[in-house]
Design a protein around this motif. Structure first.
Motif, PDB file in Angstrom:
ATOM      1  N   ARG A  52      37.921  43.546  52.999  1.00 17.84           N
ATOM      2  CA  ARG A  52      38.700  43.445  51.763  1.00 17.84           C
ATOM      3  C   ARG A  52      38.666  44.472  50.882  1.00 17.84           C
ATOM      4  O   ARG A  52      39.646  44.841  50.092  1.00 17.84           O
ATOM      5  CB  ARG A  52      38.126  42.153  51.071  1.00 17.84           C
ATOM      6  CG  ARG A  52      38.466  40.917  51.820  1.00 17.84           C
ATOM      7  CD  ARG A  52      38.180  39.611  50.902  1.00 17.84           C
ATOM      8  NE  ARG A  52      38.361  38.462  51.316  1.00 17.84           N
ATOM      9  CZ  ARG A  52      39.619  37.679  51.495  1.00 17.84           C
ATOM     10  NH1 ARG A  52      40.695  38.386  50.802  1.00 17.84           N
ATOM     11  NH2 ARG A  52      39.670  36.724  52.250  1.00 17.84           N
ATOM     12  N   TYR A  53      37.538  45.298  51.024  1.00 20.47           N
ATOM     13  CA  TYR A  53      37.461  46.531  50.160  1.00 20.47           C
ATOM     14  C   TYR A  53      38.544  47.392  50.528  1.00 20.47           C
ATOM     15  O   TYR A  53      39.154  48.096  49.627  1.00 20.47           O
ATOM     16  CB  TYR A  53      36.068  47.208  50.214  1.00 20.47           C
ATOM     17  CG  TYR A  53      35.668  48.076  51.385  1.00 20.47           C
ATOM     18  CD1 TYR A  53      35.998  49.196  51.305  1.00 20.47           C
ATOM     19  CD2 TYR A  53      34.940  47.576  52.433  1.00 20.47           C
ATOM     20  CE1 TYR A  53      35.476  50.163  52.135  1.00 20.47           C
ATOM     21  CE2 TYR A  53      34.938  48.343  53.492  1.00 20.47           C
ATOM     22  CZ  TYR A  53      35.098  49.692  53.574  1.00 20.47           C
ATOM     23  OH  TYR A  53      34.890  50.205  54.721  1.00 20.47           O
ATOM     24  N   LYS A  54      38.674  47.561  51.849  1.00 19.58           N
ATOM     25  CA  LYS A  54      39.989  48.591  52.096  1.00 19.58           C
ATOM     26  C   LYS A  54      41.215  47.851  51.751  1.00 19.58           C
ATOM     27  O   LYS A  54      42.203  48.893  51.269  1.00 19.58           O
ATOM     28  CB  LYS A  54      39.840  48.731  53.720  1.00 19.58           C
ATOM     29  CG  LYS A  54      38.777  49.438  54.094  1.00 19.58           C
ATOM     30  CD  LYS A  54      38.953  49.673  55.832  1.00 19.58           C
ATOM     31  CE  LYS A  54      37.456  50.456  56.269  1.00 19.58           C
ATOM     32  NZ  LYS A  54      37.882  50.841  57.488  1.00 19.58           N
ATOM     33  N   VAL A  58      41.668  46.191  49.077  1.00 21.13           N
ATOM     34  CA  VAL A  58      41.864  46.673  47.898  1.00 21.13           C
ATOM     35  C   VAL A  58      42.182  47.980  47.634  1.00 21.13           C
ATOM     36  O   VAL A  58      43.168  48.136  46.588  1.00 21.13           O
ATOM     37  CB  VAL A  58      40.518  45.962  47.015  1.00 21.13           C
ATOM     38  CG1 VAL A  58      40.547  46.676  45.564  1.00 21.13           C
ATOM     39  CG2 VAL A  58      40.194  44.574  47.073  1.00 21.13           C
ATOM     40  N   LEU A  59      41.598  48.996  48.265  1.00 23.13           N
ATOM     41  CA  LEU A  59      41.731  50.318  47.931  1.00 23.13           C
ATOM     42  C   LEU A  59      43.251  50.611  48.058  1.00 23.13           C
ATOM     43  O   LEU A  59      43.850  51.314  47.598  1.00 23.13           O
ATOM     44  CB  LEU A  59      40.779  51.029  48.762  1.00 23.13           C
ATOM     45  CG  LEU A  59      39.460  51.225  48.176  1.00 23.13           C
ATOM     46  CD1 LEU A  59      38.453  51.899  49.275  1.00 23.13           C
ATOM     47  CD2 LEU A  59      39.267  51.750  46.967  1.00 23.13           C
ATOM     48  N   THR A  96      45.975  48.663  48.448  1.00 22.39           N
ATOM     49  CA  THR A  96      46.567  47.824  47.200  1.00 22.39           C
ATOM     50  C   THR A  96      46.733  48.755  45.879  1.00 22.39           C
ATOM     51  O   THR A  96      47.466  49.005  45.157  1.00 22.39           O
ATOM     52  CB  THR A  96      46.375  46.611  47.091  1.00 22.39           C
ATOM     53  OG1 THR A  96      46.291  45.631  48.210  1.00 22.39           O
ATOM     54  CG2 THR A  96      47.299  45.657  46.059  1.00 22.39           C
ATOM     55  N   TRP A  97      45.338  49.073  45.537  1.00 21.76           N
ATOM     56  CA  TRP A  97      45.311  49.665  44.204  1.00 21.76           C
ATOM     57  C   TRP A  97      46.001  50.907  44.200  1.00 21.76           C
ATOM     58  O   TRP A  97      46.669  51.336  43.236  1.00 21.76           O
ATOM     59  CB  TRP A  97      43.753  50.096  44.126  1.00 21.76           C
ATOM     60  CG  TRP A  97      43.364  50.606  42.848  1.00 21.76           C
ATOM     61  CD1 TRP A  97      43.799  50.900  41.677  1.00 21.76           C
ATOM     62  CD2 TRP A  97      42.185  51.495  42.610  1.00 21.76           C
ATOM     63  NE1 TRP A  97      43.287  51.520  40.805  1.00 21.76           N
ATOM     64  CE2 TRP A  97      42.142  51.883  41.256  1.00 21.76           C
ATOM     65  CE3 TRP A  97      41.085  51.909  43.469  1.00 21.76           C
ATOM     66  CZ2 TRP A  97      41.095  52.725  40.893  1.00 21.76           C
ATOM     67  CZ3 TRP A  97      40.049  52.769  43.015  1.00 21.76           C
ATOM     68  CH2 TRP A  97      40.178  53.121  41.411  1.00 21.76           C
ATOM     69  N   LEU A  98      45.991  51.950  45.496  1.00 22.83           N
ATOM     70  CA  LEU A  98      46.726  53.190  45.543  1.00 22.83           C
ATOM     71  C   LEU A  98      48.235  52.732  45.352  1.00 22.83           C
ATOM     72  O   LEU A  98      48.984  53.677  44.631  1.00 22.83           O
ATOM     73  CB  LEU A  98      46.465  53.780  46.695  1.00 22.83           C
ATOM     74  CG  LEU A  98      47.171  55.293  46.990  1.00 22.83           C
ATOM     75  CD1 LEU A  98      46.815  56.089  45.999  1.00 22.83           C
ATOM     76  CD2 LEU A  98      46.746  55.567  48.352  1.00 22.83           C
ATOM     77  N   VAL A 146      49.701  50.262  43.936  1.00 26.13           N
ATOM     78  CA  VAL A 146      50.145  49.976  42.497  1.00 26.13           C
ATOM     79  C   VAL A 146      50.092  51.232  41.587  1.00 26.13           C
ATOM     80  O   VAL A 146      51.019  51.417  40.726  1.00 26.13           O
ATOM     81  CB  VAL A 146      49.248  48.710  41.914  1.00 26.13           C
ATOM     82  CG1 VAL A 146      49.258  48.555  40.481  1.00 26.13           C
ATOM     83  CG2 VAL A 146      49.219  47.416  42.856  1.00 26.13           C
ATOM     84  N   PHE A 147      49.033  51.770  41.699  1.00 29.58           N
ATOM     85  CA  PHE A 147      48.968  53.190  41.102  1.00 29.58           C
ATOM     86  C   PHE A 147      50.062  53.949  41.091  1.00 29.58           C
ATOM     87  O   PHE A 147      50.896  54.777  40.147  1.00 29.58           O
ATOM     88  CB  PHE A 147      47.845  53.945  41.145  1.00 29.58           C
ATOM     89  CG  PHE A 147      47.631  55.234  40.691  1.00 29.58           C
ATOM     90  CD1 PHE A 147      47.183  55.677  39.394  1.00 29.58           C
ATOM     91  CD2 PHE A 147      47.979  56.501  41.423  1.00 29.58           C
ATOM     92  CE1 PHE A 147      47.161  56.668  38.668  1.00 29.58           C
ATOM     93  CE2 PHE A 147      47.838  58.038  40.588  1.00 29.58           C
ATOM     94  CZ  PHE A 147      47.543  57.801  39.273  1.00 29.58           C
ATOM     95  N   THR A 178      56.430  44.633  35.798  1.00 30.58           N
ATOM     96  CA  THR A 178      55.706  43.813  36.968  1.00 30.58           C
ATOM     97  C   THR A 178      56.621  43.421  38.050  1.00 30.58           C
ATOM     98  O   THR A 178      56.273  43.641  39.073  1.00 30.58           O
ATOM     99  CB  THR A 178      54.614  42.736  36.388  1.00 30.58           C
ATOM    100  OG1 THR A 178      55.540  41.761  35.904  1.00 30.58           O
ATOM    101  CG2 THR A 178      53.720  43.174  35.774  1.00 30.58           C
ATOM    102  N   LEU A 222      56.528  47.616  45.767  1.00 27.81           N
ATOM    103  CA  LEU A 222      55.213  47.544  46.652  1.00 27.81           C
ATOM    104  C   LEU A 222      55.487  46.749  48.019  1.00 27.81           C
ATOM    105  O   LEU A 222      55.354  47.312  49.259  1.00 27.81           O
ATOM    106  CB  LEU A 222      54.204  46.553  45.931  1.00 27.81           C
ATOM    107  CG  LEU A 222      53.191  47.460  45.053  1.00 27.81           C
ATOM    108  CD1 LEU A 222      52.301  46.560  44.285  1.00 27.81           C
ATOM    109  CD2 LEU A 222      52.504  48.565  45.548  1.00 27.81           C
TER     110      LEU A 222
END
Length: 190
Positions: A126-128, A130-131, A133-135, A137-138, A165, A172
């Motif tokens: 999950r942390y991957k 998140v990272l 997806t975060w990238l 969105v950024f 949004t 995305l």
């Protein structure tokens, strides 16, 4: 077995990704590879065809292939799925596979992280997710805020956020995440 969990009427404008798995009979891999070439050429003829990716497991005893087939909307996917042409190719496939094909049809965000699970590998941590997806969105927000800020500044705050949004989700799903998934494929599966 078909597990198409989409409502064609409700989401006809969304891209559809069909994940098709075939367990190939031992010794029929070469014949299956030829079948894929023919099947791919035929699928390209259908309206809305968006591409075919082929994933192969390295297991020798039970070679499994996963075909990732994309269509631009659910009605075009349905036309392909219910076509006589596809039925003929599936009939040609039967002597080559050890069990009936499995099809999962998905739209939108659910297709971002599903493939490694289909290949019987451990799911992506999950942390991957998140990272990545975060990238994504950024990247989208950085670009959109520069372009849209002057245009949307006159709108009320909630309407501004609604438009922003909505565009983030759209970009995305159809542009940024597919590219990031290709870019980080090895890292995500390690």
């Amino acid at each position: 077995m078909l597990n198409a969990s989409i409502s064609h009427e409700d989401i006809d404008n969304q891209q559809v990704t069909a994940i098709i798995s075939h367990l190939v009979r031992l010794g029929r891999e070469q014949d299956y590879e030829e079948w894929i070439r023919g099947f791919s050429a035929v699928a390209q003829q259908f309206r809305g065809y968006g591409g075919l990716n082929i994933l192969r497991t390295s297991e020798q005893v039970h070679p499994e292939y996963v075909l990732v087939l994309r269509f631009d909307c659910s009605s075009n996917f349905k036309d392909w799925l219910e076509s006589d042409t596809r039925s003929e190719w599936i009939e040609r496939l039967q002597p080559l596979i050890a069990r009936p094909e499995d099809i999962q049809a998905m739209t939108g965000l659910e297709t971002w992280f599903v493939l490694p699970q289909k290949l019987h590998k451990p799911s992506i941590p999950r942390y991957k997710m998140v990272l990545v997806t975060w990238l994504g969105v950024f990247i989208v927000l950085a670009i959109l805020t520069r372009i849209l800020a002057p245009l949307l500044s006159m709108l009320p705050l909630l309407l501004n956020q609604l438009v922003t949004t909505g565009l983030v989700a759209l970009l995305l799903t159809y542009v940024v995440m597919p590219q990031l998934m290709k870019l980080f494929r090895r890292w995500l599966s390690s």
